[in-house]
Scaffold this motif. Structure first.
Motif, PDB file in Angstrom:
ATOM      1  N   ALA A   1      17.364  18.456  -3.551  1.00 15.58           N
ATOM      2  CA  ALA A   1      16.103  17.880  -4.010  1.00 15.58           C
ATOM      3  C   ALA A   1      15.426  17.100  -2.884  1.00 15.58           C
ATOM      4  O   ALA A   1      14.215  17.230  -2.660  1.00 15.58           O
ATOM      5  CB  ALA A   1      16.347  16.968  -5.207  1.00 15.58           C
ATOM      6  N   ALA A   2      16.191  16.306  -2.164  1.00 16.51           N
ATOM      7  CA  ALA A   2      15.631  15.527  -1.054  1.00 16.51           C
ATOM      8  C   ALA A   2      15.038  16.450   0.003  1.00 16.51           C
ATOM      9  O   ALA A   2      13.941  16.194   0.515  1.00 16.51           O
ATOM     10  CB  ALA A   2      16.711  14.640  -0.440  1.00 16.51           C
TER      11      ALA A   2
ATOM     12  N   GLY B   1       0.772  -1.237   0.000  1.00 14.69           N
ATOM     13  CA  GLY B   1       0.000   0.000   0.000  1.00 14.69           C
ATOM     14  C   GLY B   1       0.801   1.283   0.000  1.00 14.69           C
ATOM     15  O   GLY B   1       0.229   2.362   0.078  1.00 14.69           O
ATOM     16  N   LEU B   2       2.123   1.197  -0.084  1.00 12.26           N
ATOM     17  CA  LEU B   2       2.933   2.406  -0.153  1.00 12.26           C
ATOM     18  C   LEU B   2       2.968   2.906  -1.591  1.00 12.26           C
ATOM     19  O   LEU B   2       2.957   2.105  -2.538  1.00 12.26           O
ATOM     20  CB  LEU B   2       4.365   2.133   0.310  1.00 12.26           C
ATOM     21  CG  LEU B   2       4.577   2.086   1.828  1.00 12.26           C
ATOM     22  CD1 LEU B   2       4.078   0.772   2.393  1.00 12.26           C
ATOM     23  CD2 LEU B   2       6.029   2.288   2.136  1.00 12.26           C
ATOM     24  N   GLN B   3       2.990   4.210  -1.764  1.00 17.63           N
ATOM     25  CA  GLN B   3       3.184   4.769  -3.101  1.00 17.63           C
ATOM     26  C   GLN B   3       4.691   4.948  -3.311  1.00 17.63           C
ATOM     27  O   GLN B   3       5.421   5.285  -2.387  1.00 17.63           O
ATOM     28  CB  GLN B   3       2.441   6.085  -3.274  1.00 17.63           C
ATOM     29  CG  GLN B   3       2.965   7.241  -2.465  1.00 17.63           C
ATOM     30  CD  GLN B   3       2.191   8.517  -2.728  1.00 17.63           C
ATOM     31  OE1 GLN B   3       1.461   8.648  -3.700  1.00 17.63           O
ATOM     32  NE2 GLN B   3       2.339   9.489  -1.840  1.00 17.63           N
ATOM     33  N   VAL B   4       5.125   4.699  -4.530  1.00 15.37           N
ATOM     34  CA  VAL B   4       6.536   4.874  -4.870  1.00 15.37           C
ATOM     35  C   VAL B   4       6.638   6.109  -5.745  1.00 15.37           C
ATOM     36  O   VAL B   4       6.076   6.160  -6.840  1.00 15.37           O
ATOM     37  CB  VAL B   4       7.113   3.633  -5.580  1.00 15.37           C
ATOM     38  CG1 VAL B   4       8.572   3.857  -5.948  1.00 15.37           C
ATOM     39  CG2 VAL B   4       6.966   2.400  -4.691  1.00 15.37           C
ATOM     40  N   VAL B   5       7.336   7.117  -5.238  1.00 18.99           N
ATOM     41  CA  VAL B   5       7.488   8.396  -5.917  1.00 18.99           C
ATOM     42  C   VAL B   5       8.950   8.579  -6.273  1.00 18.99           C
ATOM     43  O   VAL B   5       9.834   8.379  -5.443  1.00 18.99           O
ATOM     44  CB  VAL B   5       7.016   9.562  -5.012  1.00 18.99           C
ATOM     45  CG1 VAL B   5       7.229  10.900  -5.703  1.00 18.99           C
ATOM     46  CG2 VAL B   5       5.553   9.378  -4.627  1.00 18.99           C
ATOM     47  N   ALA B   6       9.196   8.963  -7.524  1.00 23.04           N
ATOM     48  CA  ALA B   6      10.565   9.191  -7.989  1.00 23.04           C
ATOM     49  C   ALA B   6      10.707  10.617  -8.489  1.00 23.04           C
ATOM     50  O   ALA B   6       9.816  11.143  -9.156  1.00 23.04           O
ATOM     51  CB  ALA B   6      10.907   8.220  -9.117  1.00 23.04           C
ATOM     52  N   ALA B   7      11.810  11.225  -8.159  1.00 27.71           N
ATOM     53  CA  ALA B   7      12.116  12.557  -8.667  1.00 27.71           C
ATOM     54  C   ALA B   7      12.771  12.408 -10.034  1.00 27.71           C
ATOM     55  O   ALA B   7      13.713  11.633 -10.191  1.00 27.71           O
ATOM     56  CB  ALA B   7      13.043  13.293  -7.709  1.00 27.71           C
ATOM     57  N   ALA B   8      12.248  13.139 -11.017  1.00 28.04           N
ATOM     58  CA  ALA B   8      12.792  13.082 -12.375  1.00 28.04           C
ATOM     59  C   ALA B   8      12.622  14.447 -13.031  1.00 28.04           C
ATOM     60  O   ALA B   8      11.537  15.038 -12.977  1.00 28.04           O
ATOM     61  CB  ALA B   8      12.076  12.010 -13.194  1.00 28.04           C
TER      62      ALA B   8
ATOM     63  N   GLY C   1      17.637   9.715  -7.661  1.00 24.84           N
ATOM     64  CA  GLY C   1      18.786   9.237  -8.409  1.00 24.84           C
ATOM     65  C   GLY C   1      19.964  10.172  -8.239  1.00 24.84           C
ATOM     66  O   GLY C   1      19.887  11.177  -7.528  1.00 24.84           O
ATOM     67  N   ASN C   2      21.043   9.839  -8.920  1.00 27.26           N
ATOM     68  CA  ASN C   2      22.190  10.741  -8.840  1.00 27.26           C
ATOM     69  C   ASN C   2      21.962  11.929  -9.763  1.00 27.26           C
ATOM     70  O   ASN C   2      21.065  11.929 -10.604  1.00 27.26           O
ATOM     71  CB  ASN C   2      23.503  10.006  -9.135  1.00 27.26           C
ATOM     72  CG  ASN C   2      23.613   9.564 -10.569  1.00 27.26           C
ATOM     73  OD1 ASN C   2      23.269  10.285 -11.491  1.00 27.26           O
ATOM     74  ND2 ASN C   2      24.119   8.357 -10.779  1.00 27.26           N
ATOM     75  N   GLU C   3      22.764  12.957  -9.584  1.00 28.30           N
ATOM     76  CA  GLU C   3      22.534  14.216 -10.300  1.00 28.30           C
ATOM     77  C   GLU C   3      22.786  14.114 -11.800  1.00 28.30           C
ATOM     78  O   GLU C   3      22.217  14.856 -12.581  1.00 28.30           O
ATOM     79  CB  GLU C   3      23.406  15.311  -9.673  1.00 28.30           C
ATOM     80  CG  GLU C   3      22.995  15.614  -8.255  1.00 28.30           C
ATOM     81  CD  GLU C   3      24.174  15.833  -7.325  1.00 28.30           C
ATOM     82  OE1 GLU C   3      25.238  16.262  -7.796  1.00 28.30           O
ATOM     83  OE2 GLU C   3      24.021  15.564  -6.128  1.00 28.30           O
ATOM     84  N   GLY C   4      23.611  13.173 -12.207  1.00 32.08           N
ATOM     85  CA  GLY C   4      23.922  13.033 -13.627  1.00 32.08           C
ATOM     86  C   GLY C   4      22.933  12.161 -14.378  1.00 32.08           C
ATOM     87  O   GLY C   4      22.316  12.580 -15.353  1.00 32.08           O
TER      88      GLY C   4
END
Length: 99
Positions: free
Chosen positions: A84-85, A22-29, A50-53
């Motif tokens: 970002a974090a 039931g957790l949502q998985v959110v990614a920064a892009a 993710g990493n900056e590159g």
């Protein structure tokens, strides 16, 4: 602010387990269509950074529920992952404290 942090050898199966629980998985892009403040951060969430590159590995994107962007000036290529974090965790905290 205290957040649990875990490390795994293979992240894909763990993300699938989290989604099944039931957790949502959110990614920064950088190219994501959704701004980070449009997400319901009050839900239990796994946050991928993710990493900056290179960003987040393409193999992990199949396990993501939503990708979010942090808008910034066009002259800025990307944000430092720590910055970002901090922005994303602050938004989570802000939403959790909202009346």
């Amino acid at each position: 602010l205290a957040l649990p942090i875990k490390r795994f050898e293979s992240l894909g199966p763990r993300l699938q387990d989290a989604r099944e629980q039931g957790l949502q998985v959110v990614a920064a892009a950088a190219e994501a269509p959704t701004a980070y403040w449009e997400v319901d951060w009050t839900r239990p969430t796994v946050l991928l950074l993710g990493n900056e590159g290179a960003g987040i590995a393409m193999t992990l994107r199949d396990h993501v529920d939503i990708e979010v962007r942090i808008p910034h000036a066009e002259s800025v290529e990307s944000l430092n992952v720590a910055v970002a974090a901090a922005l994303l965790m602050f938004e989570r905290r802000r939403q959790q404290q909202a009346p």
